[in-house]
Design an enzyme around this catalytic site. Structure first.
Site, mmCIF file in Angstrom:
data_model
loop_
_atom_site.group_PDB
_atom_site.id
_atom_site.type_symbol
_atom_site.label_atom_id
_atom_site.label_comp_id
_atom_site.label_asym_id
_atom_site.label_seq_id
_atom_site.Cartn_x
_atom_site.Cartn_y
_atom_site.Cartn_z
ATOM 1 N N LYS A 1 0.835 -1.207 0.000
ATOM 2 C CA LYS A 1 0.000 0.000 0.000
ATOM 3 C C LYS A 1 0.868 1.254 0.000
ATOM 4 C CE LYS A 1 -4.007 -0.005 2.198
ATOM 5 N NZ LYS A 1 -3.793 -1.292 2.818
ATOM 6 N N GLY B 1 11.625 -41.784 -5.130
ATOM 7 C CA GLY B 1 10.295 -41.954 -4.532
ATOM 8 C C GLY B 1 10.213 -41.106 -3.273
ATOM 9 N N THR B 2 9.846 -39.857 -3.428
ATOM 10 C CA THR B 2 9.971 -38.902 -2.321
ATOM 11 C C THR B 2 8.965 -39.138 -1.204
ATOM 12 O OG1 THR B 2 8.635 -37.347 -3.617
ATOM 13 C CG2 THR B 2 11.037 -37.086 -3.693
ATOM 14 N N ASN B 3 7.877 -39.853 -1.492
ATOM 15 C CA ASN B 3 6.928 -40.138 -0.408
ATOM 16 C C ASN B 3 7.601 -41.005 0.661
ATOM 17 O OD1 ASN B 3 5.114 -38.790 -2.026
ATOM 18 N ND2 ASN B 3 4.141 -40.652 -2.801
ATOM 19 N N ASP B 4 8.149 -42.160 0.247
ATOM 20 C CA ASP B 4 8.807 -43.043 1.205
ATOM 21 C C ASP B 4 10.147 -42.489 1.671
ATOM 22 O OD1 ASP B 4 6.792 -44.832 1.379
ATOM 23 O OD2 ASP B 4 7.735 -46.414 0.205
ATOM 24 N N ARG C 1 -3.754 2.720 8.399
ATOM 25 C CA ARG C 1 -4.051 1.482 7.689
ATOM 26 C C ARG C 1 -2.802 0.620 7.562
ATOM 27 N NH1 ARG C 1 -6.809 3.061 2.168
ATOM 28 N NH2 ARG C 1 -7.925 1.084 2.416
ATOM 29 N N ARG D 1 2.405 -48.204 -11.296
ATOM 30 C CA ARG D 1 2.404 -49.104 -10.130
ATOM 31 C C ARG D 1 1.647 -50.370 -10.499
ATOM 32 N NH1 ARG D 1 1.107 -43.540 -7.248
ATOM 33 N NH2 ARG D 1 -0.220 -43.537 -9.072
ATOM 34 N N ARG E 1 7.132 -49.915 -12.292
ATOM 35 C CA ARG E 1 7.682 -50.392 -11.026
ATOM 36 C C ARG E 1 7.219 -51.818 -10.758
ATOM 37 N NH1 ARG E 1 5.879 -47.321 -5.649
ATOM 38 N NH2 ARG E 1 4.014 -48.580 -5.962
ATOM 39 N N MET F 1 -5.860 -7.527 8.049
ATOM 40 C CA MET F 1 -5.360 -6.670 9.128
ATOM 41 C C MET F 1 -6.279 -5.461 9.282
ATOM 42 S SD MET F 1 -1.254 -7.105 8.600
ATOM 43 C CE MET F 1 -1.332 -6.903 6.830
ATOM 44 N N GLU G 1 14.377 -44.573 -2.508
ATOM 45 C CA GLU G 1 13.354 -44.186 -1.528
ATOM 46 C C GLU G 1 13.767 -44.511 -0.100
ATOM 47 O OE1 GLU G 1 9.772 -46.489 -2.367
ATOM 48 O OE2 GLU G 1 10.999 -47.918 -3.483
ATOM 49 N N TYR H 1 13.524 -35.468 -15.597
ATOM 50 C CA TYR H 1 12.076 -35.323 -15.603
ATOM 51 C C TYR H 1 11.516 -35.291 -14.179
ATOM 52 C CZ TYR H 1 11.820 -40.347 -14.555
ATOM 53 O OH TYR H 1 11.947 -41.570 -13.951
ATOM 54 N N SER I 1 14.945 -43.139 -9.995
ATOM 55 C CA SER I 1 13.696 -42.385 -9.840
ATOM 56 C C SER I 1 13.484 -42.209 -8.339
ATOM 57 C CB SER I 1 12.522 -43.143 -10.458
ATOM 58 O OG SER I 1 11.317 -42.422 -10.266
ATOM 59 N N HIS J 1 -3.212 -43.810 0.988
ATOM 60 C CA HIS J 1 -3.846 -44.539 -0.104
ATOM 61 C C HIS J 1 -4.954 -43.715 -0.737
ATOM 62 C CE1 HIS J 1 -6.890 -47.375 -1.753
ATOM 63 N NE2 HIS J 1 -5.813 -47.983 -2.236
ATOM 64 N N CYS K 1 9.320 -39.301 -8.834
ATOM 65 C CA CYS K 1 7.986 -39.833 -9.126
ATOM 66 C C CYS K 1 7.041 -39.764 -7.936
ATOM 67 C CB CYS K 1 8.075 -41.274 -9.624
ATOM 68 S SG CYS K 1 8.763 -42.424 -8.415
ATOM 69 N N ARG L 1 -2.845 -1.853 -6.159
ATOM 70 C CA ARG L 1 -2.022 -3.042 -5.954
ATOM 71 C C ARG L 1 -2.350 -4.033 -7.058
ATOM 72 N NH1 ARG L 1 -5.101 -5.114 -0.456
ATOM 73 N NH2 ARG L 1 -7.139 -5.486 -1.392
ATOM 74 N N GLY M 1 -8.150 -7.658 3.770
ATOM 75 C CA GLY M 1 -9.076 -7.848 4.878
ATOM 76 C C GLY M 1 -8.495 -8.551 6.084
#
Length: 888
Positions: free
Chosen positions: A31, A770-773, A100, A566, A622, A111, A749, A855, A768, A460, A835, A344, A109
């Site tokens: 602002k 496996g970032t989840n595990d 302000r 999978r 896989r 603050m 992983e 990739y 590859s 899952h 992946c 803005r 909205g």
């Protein structure tokens, strides 16, 4: 020798000159920077000054203001008095100001604001004499007392509004400004008395005391719960702070030739190139947003105050040309004179963002590179999924994790069989489970949305829902699911089978009842944006796809191959599940091979269809990953039924189920460990993959199979599995009289795999991640259970983000970087990809691009998001990110 420069704490603007510029958002807030820039441009802006953002965090820590700041504010007040010809606190010619907030990024909205500051029993008479309108003066005083009581004294608004409503009713008027003067005077005194009664202190009459109270309150509003929640939602750092803008008042409530409003230079919902907004005659800004009066569309201002409207149109065009982006403007008209109070970058819908960016390229305002860099990638969700109509009346039931985007309404169903039955009959159903399992898959397919009480962003339910493009909210707060009674409870509320709910998977919100939805729309502008993104990016984007339908959907969204197929998801239906269970309960290798022989042609057919859908792009498959117990039933009734179907004693099947149970199955007999214990499984899958590839090649089709060994911790594990795959390849190529090139690699992983990547790369042709595990095993977190406490970790600033949603670069990212560098040191042509679901998260895509990965891969509906994020990452490396994009 000269001393070092100490930047000022206060910046003045007025009379065509300003101490600051638009480039100083970090210091002046959005602002303040906008007001300074408009002043320099010669646009009519009331004079004022900005207290910098650096003071915010200092004040919040010390709870006091420094003498240096007080001295600079006093000097700025003197300049303001000179600019306006009025004096702060003067009873004859009083200067009134607004106070302000203004953070470096837009937080609309979130603050606080105070108007008409400087009024007391003396200065109000001066304002009355100046304006010739005593009712206006006392109404302004009333507004100030109400605002100050709420913002500074932290008193509930409701009590004050109740007093005001009673006075309007007694006087028979609908607008505050129409109250008789004696009533307004009495009303002000009643409100001030209420403040003293509630706080134990008289309402402050000193304008200087009022000012410092207001400045402190605006800084304090940085830490209100709504502001904190907004920052969390939009990834705004808590360390940014807000500036405070003190601006000379101009009055839109001084008569019928005055007014106030909000306008956008283009329609923020559709992107149409027309002035859009609303206003009120004889009103102040709070009236527009409070809902007490219904604003009028901005185009009707052309008839009410034509000269002011023409000036507003001219100013809007000037501001959009100058800032080269859509502007969100606030204005006040005082006795026919237009004043701009804010400009803005305009917040806009995903639809509008894409249209505006493309049209501005066509108009020659911005380049294609700027167009690509301006659109927040996650905003594309609005173009790919249904969303809730913003005009819907909603009844919030609970909130949870935004596990899969989109919105859907349907009737509650508590088991997969009933969901399938009703869904096939054409009913819209929402499947609600404590948590889903692979056995729920047939019901998940037909459900319009999925809601679970447990689980996380990679549970899952979340993974399957994202793959299908089905909205999902996981780990819903205070949700209790009684699947036997077919009802759910949230606190005291109970909903039963057949009741309607609406799930907003983009926001993680669940509403009772049926909300109106807005259908997704992919325009020609969207396709142009994607084409520009593809021209700019250099990292490839693949899709996680387990079925031919997923593969086709991924290609439709521009995927350049499959990064994760999978195979286990192919086994959960009909005859396949029966054959899989026959294999598990077999007593010897011969029995297992007999059952696997039934599965081989089914798998081969699936792979052929997927290869055809990918039209020659690489397909990374896989090998079987989950523990075997996931394929077996657990209740006595289900076990008895399966035993009868397979022709084995129920007790024996019950023993098998019991023996397969593990204390921690995520770290148990799964992945390559299954293939080592039961090499015939790996052999069957390798044959199915390569037979399918050869079949395509024999028909002159193009195919690029990649076979991935999961959960490798040791190069020896990989070597043993690779030997089986290569043996199967020799057999297939000999039998079919054709050979097909293929790659053999592994999923990284586990931390040990990352730490020994140089050894594994001697054998593996690709990694590859496996970032989840990998996140689970690095953090020691269960992704399904962590949702119970991770929000508290974020609230307590232990972590900045849920590591299952945004890649943990300092920890997990360091392992990934190490594995990439070590792997390519061993094998220069090592192909690298990701992946896990992080592959579709914009910040994680940028990290992968920086590491030089080949990739990223993600669920089908996140492919366009990843394509755009990859282009923005490439632009960032080139230093061509749009510098005008300063808001969320």
């Amino acid at each position: 020798m000269t001393g070092s420069f100490t930047p000022p704490l206060v910046y003045f603007f007025g009379q065509g000159r300003a101490d600051g510029t638009a480039a100083m958002k970090e210091v002046l807030g959005g602002k303040g920077a906008g007001l300074a820039e408009m002043t320099t441009l010669g646009i009519p802006v009331p004079p004022g000054f900005t207290i910098t953002t650096t003071i915010c965090l200092q004040y919040l820590e010390a709870k006091q203001f420094s003498p240096r700041l007080k001295a600079q504010v006093e000097q700025a007040l003197q300049r303001l008095e000179n600019a306006t010809g009025r004096t702060f606190g003067d009873r004859v010619n009083p200067l009134l100001v607004s106070v302000r907030s203004g953070a470096p990024v837009s937080m609309p909205g979130m603050m606080d604001t105070i108007l008409n500051l400087g009024l007391n029993e003396e200065t109000v008479e001066g304002l009355a004499a100046q304006s010739g309108n005593p009712a206006f003066a006392w109404d302004s005083y009333r507004r100030f007392v109400q605002m100050y009581a709420s913002v500074v004294c932290d008193l509930p608004k409701k009590g004050f509004e109740q007093i005001l409503e009673e006075q309007r009713r007694a006087a028979g008027v609908s607008r505050d400004i129409d109250l008789p003067l004696p009533v307004l005077k009495e009303l002000v005194r009643a409100l001030k008395a209420r403040v003293k009664e509630e706080t134990g202190h008289p309402f402050p009459d000193s304008p200087v005391e009022q000012l410092w109270g207001a400045v402190a309150a605006v800084f304090e509003s940085w830490n209100t719960q709504r502001a904190i929640d907004y920052r969390r939602l939009h990834d705004v750092p808590d360390t940014m702070g807000t500036a405070v803008n003190v601006v000379a008042m101009v009055f839109g409530n001084i008569g019928e030739d005055s007014g106030t409003g909000v306008a956008f230079t283009r329609d923020p919902s559709t992107g149409e190139n027309r002035l859009y907004g609303e206003y009120l005659i004889n009103a102040q800004g709070e009236d527009v947003v409070s809902g007490m009066r219904t604003p009028e569309p901005i185009d009707t201002l052309a008839k009410r105050l034509p000269a002011s409207y023409r000036e507003l149109e001219r100013t809007a065009r000037l501001l959009e040309r100058h800032f080269r982006d859509v502007q969100d403007m606030e204005f006040t008209i005082e006795r026919g004179q237009l004043y701009m109070l804010q400009t803005r970058r305009g917040q806009r819908s995903g639809h509008a963002a894409v249209r505006i960016a493309c049209e501005m390229v066509d108009e020659g305002v911005i380049s294609k590179e700027e167009a690509v860099s301006r659109i927040p990638p996650n905003d594309l969700n609005q173009l790919l999924h249904p969303t809730i109509d913003p005009h819907s009346t909603l009844d919030l039931l609970t909130t949870g994790l935004p596990a899969s985007p989109g919105a859907a309404s349907g009737t509650l169903v508590f088991d997969a069989n009933r969901a399938e039955q009703l869904g096939r009959a054409g009913q819209s159903v929402i499947l609600v489970r404590t948590e889903t399992s692979p056995e729920d898959f047939h019901g998940m397919i037909v459900a319009k949305a999925i809601l679970t009480a447990r689980g996380g962003m990679t549970s899952h339910a979340a993974v399957v829902a994202r793959g299908m493009g089905t909205p999902c909210v996981a780990a819903a707060q205070h949700l209790e699911v009684d699947e036997q009674q077919r009802e759910l409870r949230v606190g005291q509320r109970v909903l039963r089978d057949g009741d309607w709910i609406t799930v907003d998977g983009s926001a993680g919100r669940v509403y009772a009842g049926q909300a109106a939805l807005v259908a997704p729309e992919m325009s020609g502008d969207f396709m142009r944006l994607m084409e520009w993104s593809d021209e700019l990016r250099h990292i490839r984007v693949r899709v996680n796809a387990d079925t031919p339908a997923d593969a086709h959907r991924g290609r439709d969204f521009g995927a350049e191959g499959i990064g994760l197929c999978r195979t286990e998801h192919m086994f959960f239906e009909g005859d396949r599940l029966t054959a899989m269970r026959e294999m598990i309960v077999a007593q010897d290798e011969a029995g297992r091979r007999k059952a696997l022989a039934k599965l081989l042609p089914m798998q081969r057919g699936d792979f052929e269809a997927i290869f055809r859908a990918m039209e020659g792009y690489p397909v990374c498959i896989r090998l079987l990953d989950p523990p075997l117990h996931e394929f077996l039933p657990h209740s006595d009734d289900e076990i008895n039924g399966l035993a009868a179907q397979l022709g084995v004693p129920a007790d024996r099947l019950r023993t098998i189920v019991h023996n397969l149970r593990e204390v921690n199955p995520m770290l148990g007999l799964r992945g390559c460990r299954l293939g080592i214990k039961y090499p015939e499984i790996t052999h069957m899958q390798a044959r199915a993959i390569l037979e399918a590839a050869c079949s395509i090649a024999l028909r002159k089709g193009r195919v690029q199979p990649e076979i991935m060994v999961p959960l490798v911790a040791s190069v020896v594990e990989f070597r043993k599995q690779a030997l089986i795959v290569r043996q199967a390849a020799q057999e297939v190529f000999s039998e079919m009289q054709i050979s097909v090139p293929f790659l053999l690699g592994t999923m990284i992983e586990l931390p040990r795999a990352a730490l020994t990547a140089d050894e594994i790369a001697r054998e593996a042709q690709f990694f590859s991640f496996g970032t989840n595990d990998l996140t689970q095993t690095t953090w020691g977190l269960s992704r399904d259970d962590a949702a119970r406490f991770l929000p508290e970790y974020i609230d307590q600033h232990i972590i900045d983000n849920d590591p299952f949603q945004v890649l943990d670069v300092p920890g997990v990212g360091k392992l990934i970087q190490m594995a990439c560098e070590m792997g390519r040191k061993t094998r220069q042509d090592l192909k690298l990809g990701i992946c896990g679901e992080h592959g579709g998260e914009p910040a994680s895509v940028a990290f992968c691009d920086k590491l030089g990965m080949n990739y990223v891969s993600c669920s089908p509906f996140r492919v366009p998001i990843a394509r755009l994020a990859a282009a923005q990452a490439a632009l960032a490396e080139r230093g061509e990110v749009d510098r005008t994009r300063a808001t969320v």
